[in-house]
Design a protein around this motif. Structure first.
Motif, PDB file in Angstrom:
ATOM      1  N   HIS A   1      -4.649  14.954  -0.778  1.00 49.49           N
ATOM      2  CA  HIS A   1      -3.634  13.894  -0.716  1.00 49.49           C
ATOM      3  C   HIS A   1      -2.343  14.553  -0.220  1.00 49.49           C
ATOM      4  O   HIS A   1      -1.339  14.592  -0.916  1.00 49.49           O
ATOM      5  CB  HIS A   1      -3.472  13.222  -2.082  1.00 49.49           C
ATOM      6  N   TRP A   2      -2.462  15.200   0.952  1.00 46.91           N
ATOM      7  CA  TRP A   2      -1.332  15.573   1.799  1.00 46.91           C
ATOM      8  C   TRP A   2      -0.644  16.904   1.538  1.00 46.91           C
ATOM      9  O   TRP A   2       0.252  17.268   2.296  1.00 46.91           O
ATOM     10  CB  TRP A   2      -0.274  14.477   1.800  1.00 46.91           C
ATOM     11  N   ASP A   3      -0.993  17.605   0.463  1.00 45.35           N
ATOM     12  CA  ASP A   3      -0.238  18.844   0.188  1.00 45.35           C
ATOM     13  C   ASP A   3      -0.981  20.091   0.666  1.00 45.35           C
ATOM     14  O   ASP A   3      -1.483  20.886  -0.122  1.00 45.35           O
ATOM     15  CB  ASP A   3       0.143  18.941  -1.300  1.00 45.35           C
ATOM     16  N   ASN A  43      -7.197  11.311   1.681  1.00 45.59           N
ATOM     17  CA  ASN A  43      -6.408  10.104   1.524  1.00 45.59           C
ATOM     18  C   ASN A  43      -5.648   9.825   2.821  1.00 45.59           C
ATOM     19  O   ASN A  43      -4.844  10.641   3.274  1.00 45.59           O
ATOM     20  CB  ASN A  43      -5.386  10.265   0.394  1.00 45.59           C
ATOM     21  N   GLU A  44      -5.937   8.681   3.417  1.00 43.64           N
ATOM     22  CA  GLU A  44      -5.168   8.167   4.556  1.00 43.64           C
ATOM     23  C   GLU A  44      -4.949   9.156   5.694  1.00 43.64           C
ATOM     24  O   GLU A  44      -3.806   9.536   5.990  1.00 43.64           O
ATOM     25  CB  GLU A  44      -3.812   7.636   4.068  1.00 43.64           C
ATOM     26  N   PRO A  45      -6.021   9.550   6.390  1.00 40.52           N
ATOM     27  CA  PRO A  45      -5.842  10.450   7.539  1.00 40.52           C
ATOM     28  C   PRO A  45      -4.816   9.912   8.549  1.00 40.52           C
ATOM     29  O   PRO A  45      -4.082  10.688   9.165  1.00 40.52           O
ATOM     30  CB  PRO A  45      -7.228  10.511   8.180  1.00 40.52           C
ATOM     31  N   PHE A  75     -10.401   2.224   0.463  1.00 40.02           N
ATOM     32  CA  PHE A  75      -9.243   1.957   1.313  1.00 40.02           C
ATOM     33  C   PHE A  75      -8.056   1.526   0.468  1.00 40.02           C
ATOM     34  O   PHE A  75      -8.199   0.977  -0.622  1.00 40.02           O
ATOM     35  CB  PHE A  75      -9.559   0.922   2.407  1.00 40.02           C
ATOM     36  N   ASN A  76      -6.889   1.844   1.001  1.00 37.74           N
ATOM     37  CA  ASN A  76      -5.630   1.484   0.356  1.00 37.74           C
ATOM     38  C   ASN A  76      -5.050   0.304   1.113  1.00 37.74           C
ATOM     39  O   ASN A  76      -4.957   0.348   2.340  1.00 37.74           O
ATOM     40  CB  ASN A  76      -4.641   2.656   0.400  1.00 37.74           C
ATOM     41  N   ASN A  77      -4.678  -0.715   0.396  1.00 33.94           N
ATOM     42  CA  ASN A  77      -4.123  -1.892   1.063  1.00 33.94           C
ATOM     43  C   ASN A  77      -2.947  -2.447   0.265  1.00 33.94           C
ATOM     44  O   ASN A  77      -3.046  -2.658  -0.940  1.00 33.94           O
ATOM     45  CB  ASN A  77      -5.201  -2.982   1.210  1.00 33.94           C
ATOM     46  N   TYR A  78      -1.863  -2.646   0.966  1.00 35.67           N
ATOM     47  CA  TYR A  78      -0.643  -3.159   0.319  1.00 35.67           C
ATOM     48  C   TYR A  78      -0.131  -4.437   0.980  1.00 35.67           C
ATOM     49  O   TYR A  78       0.513  -5.257   0.360  1.00 35.67           O
ATOM     50  CB  TYR A  78       0.471  -2.107   0.401  1.00 35.67           C
ATOM     51  N   SER A  79      -0.367  -4.536   2.312  1.00 32.09           N
ATOM     52  CA  SER A  79       0.321  -5.554   3.080  1.00 32.09           C
ATOM     53  C   SER A  79      -0.526  -5.915   4.300  1.00 32.09           C
ATOM     54  O   SER A  79      -1.673  -5.492   4.409  1.00 32.09           O
ATOM     55  CB  SER A  79       1.681  -4.987   3.490  1.00 32.09           C
ATOM     56  N   GLY A 139       9.849  -3.370   1.584  1.00 28.32           N
ATOM     57  CA  GLY A 139      10.022  -4.218   2.769  1.00 28.32           C
ATOM     58  C   GLY A 139       8.674  -4.672   3.317  1.00 28.32           C
ATOM     59  O   GLY A 139       8.597  -5.233   4.404  1.00 28.32           O
ATOM     60  N   TRP A 140       7.610  -4.429   2.581  1.00 29.35           N
ATOM     61  CA  TRP A 140       6.270  -4.813   3.030  1.00 29.35           C
ATOM     62  C   TRP A 140       6.024  -6.269   2.648  1.00 29.35           C
ATOM     63  O   TRP A 140       6.295  -6.673   1.508  1.00 29.35           O
ATOM     64  CB  TRP A 140       5.195  -3.927   2.382  1.00 29.35           C
ATOM     65  N   ILE A 141       5.483  -7.057   3.593  1.00 28.03           N
ATOM     66  CA  ILE A 141       5.275  -8.465   3.285  1.00 28.03           C
ATOM     67  C   ILE A 141       4.130  -8.645   2.272  1.00 28.03           C
ATOM     68  O   ILE A 141       3.174  -7.868   2.251  1.00 28.03           O
ATOM     69  CB  ILE A 141       5.001  -9.328   4.538  1.00 28.03           C
ATOM     70  N   PHE A 189       7.195  10.237  -7.344  1.00 28.37           N
ATOM     71  CA  PHE A 189       7.886  10.667  -6.122  1.00 28.37           C
ATOM     72  C   PHE A 189       7.265   9.963  -4.923  1.00 28.37           C
ATOM     73  O   PHE A 189       6.134  10.269  -4.540  1.00 28.37           O
ATOM     74  CB  PHE A 189       7.752  12.191  -5.995  1.00 28.37           C
ATOM     75  N   GLU A 190       7.987   9.012  -4.364  1.00 20.88           N
ATOM     76  CA  GLU A 190       7.429   8.207  -3.272  1.00 20.88           C
ATOM     77  C   GLU A 190       7.815   8.831  -1.912  1.00 20.88           C
ATOM     78  O   GLU A 190       8.570   8.276  -1.135  1.00 20.88           O
ATOM     79  CB  GLU A 190       7.880   6.744  -3.401  1.00 20.88           C
ATOM     80  N   TRP A 191       7.286  10.053  -1.679  1.00 19.25           N
ATOM     81  CA  TRP A 191       7.400  10.729  -0.384  1.00 19.25           C
ATOM     82  C   TRP A 191       8.834  10.686   0.156  1.00 19.25           C
ATOM     83  O   TRP A 191       9.753  11.051  -0.558  1.00 19.25           O
ATOM     84  CB  TRP A 191       6.348  10.163   0.586  1.00 19.25           C
TER      85      TRP A 191
HETATM   86  C1  FCB Z   1       0.113   5.278   0.125  1.00 12.48           C
HETATM   87  C2  FCB Z   1      -0.068   6.669  -0.436  1.00 12.48           C
HETATM   88  C3  FCB Z   1       0.370   6.818  -1.863  1.00 12.48           C
HETATM   89  C4  FCB Z   1       1.621   6.035  -2.155  1.00 12.48           C
HETATM   90  C5  FCB Z   1       1.493   4.609  -1.677  1.00 12.48           C
HETATM   91  C6  FCB Z   1       2.683   3.744  -1.969  1.00 12.48           C
HETATM   92  O1  FCB Z   1       0.258   5.362   1.498  1.00 12.48           O
HETATM   93  O2  FCB Z   1      -1.427   7.036  -0.369  1.00 12.48           O
HETATM   94  O3  FCB Z   1       0.509   8.190  -2.120  1.00 12.48           O
HETATM   95  O4  FCB Z   1       2.707   6.668  -1.648  1.00 12.48           O
HETATM   96  O5  FCB Z   1       1.242   4.592  -0.310  1.00 12.48           O
END
Ligand code: FCB
Length: 448
Positions: free
Chosen positions: A121-123, A165-167, A293-297, A327-329, A408-410
């Motif tokens: 997961h990115w580190d 996670n999320e290539p 899969f990760n889905n928010y919007s 700001g994501w719909i 910590f949101e990146w």
């Molecule tokens: C995703 C990331 C996760 C988090 C959420 C909000 O893209 O996988 O670590 O930051 O968004």
């Protein structure tokens, strides 16, 4: 409204990632990661925040597992920090780092919570970035070496594994836009990185099968449904192309062993001719047990000749939607449409929603409660659509809420709160939000 019941054995989980919660960035022999380097470089993160301490989960994991137990989580998805295990990325293993994850995993199991591990997961270890990072094909072998060490020690007790996670976010934000570590801005590099990450996934799945591990393995992509802004053919074509670039670029290699033609064509027009060894694609397309899969919007796309790509996000229409603090719909039907698309176009795979959730500004009421009703509304509406897809025959097996706790949101640092548990970053005090209590009821009732 009638009650929404999920299938028996539906996995109710919540997710986090190592760099976002652990802290202890230089303890017990951990090596530097690209996120340590990136966040310590002034100007990269809002307010100069970094993950040095984060939620101090490295020291407070026992308390955090008690909270998970209180909420009733069936599963917890977390990631392993590669430089904790191999400070140099390869070579000498750091036993103390590995021991932390053993303690964490064992305590989860003792509490009846299924661990689901994300291996990357990115580190990335900074030492490997110094050798070219994911652009360097050797990194794919270092990755499998690291995974082998993890499988040897946790393979027989952890039932669910996620390679990456999320290539796309690593490739795009980390290597093209430069707003995530390692902060590179180069299109060709980003495409090579994206390929090497998929290749490392394939090599790891192969290893996993060879080691006869009795568990499931998959990958977590970031996916959203792309809608044309109108029914005009050029808008429809634009939305299809943008989904090929953002979604099918990962889905097709994994499920069909090839990259989508229209996206290859698109890069060719930009002067980047890509061809990848057929053997790589064979490795990448080995069967996986589930697609996470990760889905928010959702994304709304318009034909746009003024943009060099020929399309753009239809910003003007976004005002019509409610948005989260990112700001994501908010468009829950987008989750339904995405689930149906994956089911239809990729052979009815087993699916896991490995992240879904919302950032909102939380306020603590005078009675001390965190009444995050907007988050509850969001979760309810997305879960309703997930349920609808299951009713329509989609093989959705589980749901991981992002995130267990504020973290910590990146590039936004601590300014965006996604947790169902509030964290006071001054005192490290945790407090379950109303959404956390709501989720507890959902899990208990297997629906709402
Ligand atoms: C995703 C990331 C996760 C988090 C959420 C909000 O893209 O996988 O670590 O930051 O968004």
């Amino acid at each position: 409204m009638s009650k929404i019941n999920f299938p028996k054995d539906f996995i109710w989980g919540s997710a986090t990632a190592a760099y976002q919660i652990e802290g202890a960035y230089n303890e017990d022999g951990k090596g530097e990661s690209i996120w340590d380097r990136f966040s310590h470089t002034p100007g990269n993160i809002e307010n100069g925040h970094n993950g040095d301490i984060a939620c101090d989960h490295y020291h407070r994991y026992e308390e955090d597992i008690k909270i998970m137990k209180e909420i009733g989580l069936k599963s917890y998805r977390f990631s392993i920090s590669w430089p904790r295990i191999f400070p140099e990325g390869t070579g000498q293993l750091n036993q103390k780092g590995l021991d932390f994850y053993k303690r964490l995993t064992n305590m989860l199991l003792e509490n009846g919570i299924m661990p689901a591990i994300t291996l990357y997961h990115w580190d990335l270890p900074q030492k490997l970035q110094d050798k070219g990072g994911w652009k360097n094909r050797d990194t794919t072998d270092y990755f499998t070496e690291y995974c082998e060490a993890i499988f040897k020690s946790l393979g027989d007790i952890v039932p669910m594994w996620i390679t990456h996670n999320e290539p796309r976010v690593v490739a795009l934000l980390g290597h093209f836009l430069g707003i995530h570590a390692p902060g590179i801005k180069d299109l060709r590099t980003s495409l090579e990185v994206s390929h090497n990450i998929l290749l490392s996934h394939g090599k790891t799945v192969k290893l996993f099968r060879e080691m006869n591990i009795d568990a499931q393995i998959g990958i977590a992509l970031n996916l959203s449904h792309h809608y044309p802004v109108s029914e005009k053919p050029e808008d429809i074509a634009a939305a299809e192309l943008s989904f090929s670039i953002a979604g099918r670029w990962y889905l097709d290699p994994l499920f069909k062993g090839c990259y989508p033609e229209d996206a290859l064509e698109y890069y060719k027009k930009k002067g980047i001719e890509l061809s990848f060894p057929q053997d790589d694609l064979k490795l990448i397309s080995q069967p996986i047990d589930f697609l996470a899969f990760n889905n928010y919007s959702s994304d709304i796309i318009q034909y746009d000749p003024s943009d060099e790509s020929g399309f753009s996000f239809a910003e003007s229409i976004l005002d019509k939607f409610e948005k989260t603090d990112m700001g994501w719909i908010i468009y829950p039907e987008g989750l339904y449409d995405l689930l149906m698309l994956l089911d239809r176009d990729y052979g009815k795979p087993n699916l896991i929603i490995s992240e879904n959730g919302a950032a909102f500004k939380d306020e603590i009421s005078s009675s001390g409660r965190i009444e995050d009703t907007k988050r509850i509304q969001y979760l309810k509406s997305y879960l309703t659509q997930a349920h609808r897809a299951i009713q329509d025959g989609v093989n959705l097996k589980g749901y991981y809420l992002w995130s267990l706790m504020d973290n910590f949101e990146w590039s936004f640092g601590y300014n965006k709160r996604f947790g169902i548990v509030h964290v006071n970053f001054e005192t490290q005090e945790r407090k379950i939000k109303d959404s956390g209590y709501w989720y507890k009821e959902v899990i208990k009732n297997n629906g709402f």
